[in-house]
Design a protein around this motif. Structure first.
Motif, mmCIF file in Angstrom:
data_model
loop_
_atom_site.group_PDB
_atom_site.id
_atom_site.type_symbol
_atom_site.label_atom_id
_atom_site.label_comp_id
_atom_site.label_asym_id
_atom_site.label_seq_id
_atom_site.Cartn_x
_atom_site.Cartn_y
_atom_site.Cartn_z
ATOM 1 N N ALA A 77 53.913 37.138 69.730
ATOM 2 C CA ALA A 77 52.997 36.245 69.023
ATOM 3 C C ALA A 77 53.717 35.070 68.379
ATOM 4 O O ALA A 77 53.198 33.940 68.363
ATOM 5 C CB ALA A 77 52.229 37.034 67.967
ATOM 6 N N ALA A 78 54.906 35.297 67.840
ATOM 7 C CA ALA A 78 55.648 34.231 67.176
ATOM 8 C C ALA A 78 56.020 33.112 68.134
ATOM 9 O O ALA A 78 56.182 31.953 67.726
ATOM 10 C CB ALA A 78 56.910 34.801 66.528
ATOM 11 N N ALA A 80 54.210 32.600 71.171
ATOM 12 C CA ALA A 80 52.988 32.110 71.807
ATOM 13 C C ALA A 80 52.138 31.237 70.892
ATOM 14 O O ALA A 80 51.305 30.462 71.373
ATOM 15 C CB ALA A 80 52.151 33.296 72.299
ATOM 16 N N LYS A 81 52.350 31.318 69.579
ATOM 17 C CA LYS A 81 51.405 30.701 68.643
ATOM 18 C C LYS A 81 51.298 29.186 68.773
ATOM 19 O O LYS A 81 50.233 28.608 68.522
ATOM 20 C CB LYS A 81 51.757 31.075 67.205
ATOM 21 N N ASP A 82 52.390 28.502 69.182
ATOM 22 C CA ASP A 82 52.304 27.047 69.328
ATOM 23 C C ASP A 82 51.920 26.627 70.743
ATOM 24 O O ASP A 82 51.811 25.432 71.038
ATOM 25 C CB ASP A 82 53.612 26.366 68.919
#
Length: 334
Positions: A77-78, A80-82
């Motif tokens: 997630a860290a 993929a978030k951008d």
């Protein structure tokens, strides 16, 4: 299914062992294929001797892949978030990673493969050009999420990074077409003047071969160092050096686009053992398995093979990608 639970190809299983000659310190982390090489310039060429039309223009029309939602869900997630996959490359070695004819757009086989991976993972490709010696620290700091720049796996690097294999790793010896060299071992370089990049894997090989020659009472090779690829090739063409050792894809490129040079030898970049080229990610951050699965997806759908063929690198294709970490890397000091 993650790569770690998938059946492993027998060839890659043996290569995953990857024993390597170990050097201490960051020189092993940063010393790889050809950090000093300079980008080629000039317009897109006609078909080279190997039939490849090398496109060096900014308009690459890259081979693309479709997003796989199941693979995209595996991206941490860290990261993929951008919505981006931030990839580091050195843009310093044709045809792997170099600047296009506009002198600012990074192109090459490494970036084509990174694009396929980003596509499969549903991320935009964000390419960051960095000096070779800076990629380890930039990956550790999080400035880079992956490195696609002809990075070979070795015992020192697996202490800090995880790897997703995607290409064979060889060094090529190149010389003038009129030469009769046939380089297979240390005995074949005795007394020769050989150009090599400082702090690279190829320098490590030559230094080890010179030790073998000295132990046998034979003249070692004379190693010569130049600041750029252009200077290196000029010295080779003028006879100031006899042979140049360089990443094999670069030697293949020159052999097929020039009429004065040829390949006179080939050695695995991990000599005396074997290694592979791999996408490099921060240790234990969870991204490597997702990249490995994406690579296996594009190997299966054929787009991986199309990319390598586009750049004349089909002989370095792997039948499958594997995730290599400190836990499954065997050989050398950990």
């Amino acid at each position: 299914m993650s790569q770690s639970s998938a059946p492993r190809n027998s060839r890659l299983r043996s290569l995953a062992v990857l024993p390597a000659v170990v050097l201490a310190g960051m020189s092993v982390l940063t010393g790889c294929s050809d950090p000093g090489a300079q980008a080629a310039t000039g317009e897109q060429s006609p078909a080279a001797a190997n039939g490849v039309v090398y496109n060096s223009s900014p308009e690459q029309n890259r081979i693309r892949a479709e997003k796989d939602p199941a693979l995209a869900a595996k991206v941490p997630a860290a990261i993929a978030k951008d919505g981006k996959l931030t990839v580091g490359t050195t843009a310093g070695s044709v045809p792997l990673s170099f600047h296009a004819t506009d002198n600012k757009t990074p192109i090459g086989s490494e970036l084509d493969l990174a694009q396929l991976v980003a596509d499969k993972l549903g991320l935009d490709l964000d390419v960051q050009v960095t000096a070779w010696e800076n990629w380890p620290l930039k990956t550790q700091s999080g400035d880079l999420e992956a490195v696609f720049s002809n990075v070979g796996i070795n015992a020192e690097r697996v202490k800090l990074f995880d790897f997703s294999t995607y290409r064979a790793a060889y060094m090529g010896f190149e010389a003038k077409k009129t030469s009769s060299y046939d380089i297979k071992s240390s005995a074949d370089i005795s007394g020769l003047k050989i150009s090599v990049g400082s702090g690279t894997n190829q320098e490590k090989i030559l230094l080890a071969w010179n030790k073998e020659l000295e132990a046998a009472g034979k003249a070692p090779a004379e190693l010569q160092y130049y600041s750029s690829d252009a200077d290196t090739i000029l010295a080779l063409g003028s006879g100031r050096t006899d042979v140049n050792i360089t990443p094999y894809p670069s030697a293949v490129y020159r052999a097929n686009t020039r009429d004065d040079l040829k390949i006179v030898g080939k050695v695995n970049a991990g000599w005396p053992n074997e290694t592979l080229v791999a996408a490099t990610t921060l240790k234990d951050n969870g991204l490597a398995p997702a990249i490995t699965d994406a690579l296996n997806a594009v190997i299966k759908d054929g787009s991986y093979g199309e990319v390598l063929a586009r750049w004349g690198l089909s002989e370095e294709a792997l039948p499958a990608s594997e995730t290599i970490t400190a836990s499954n890397y065997v050989g050398g000091s950990k």
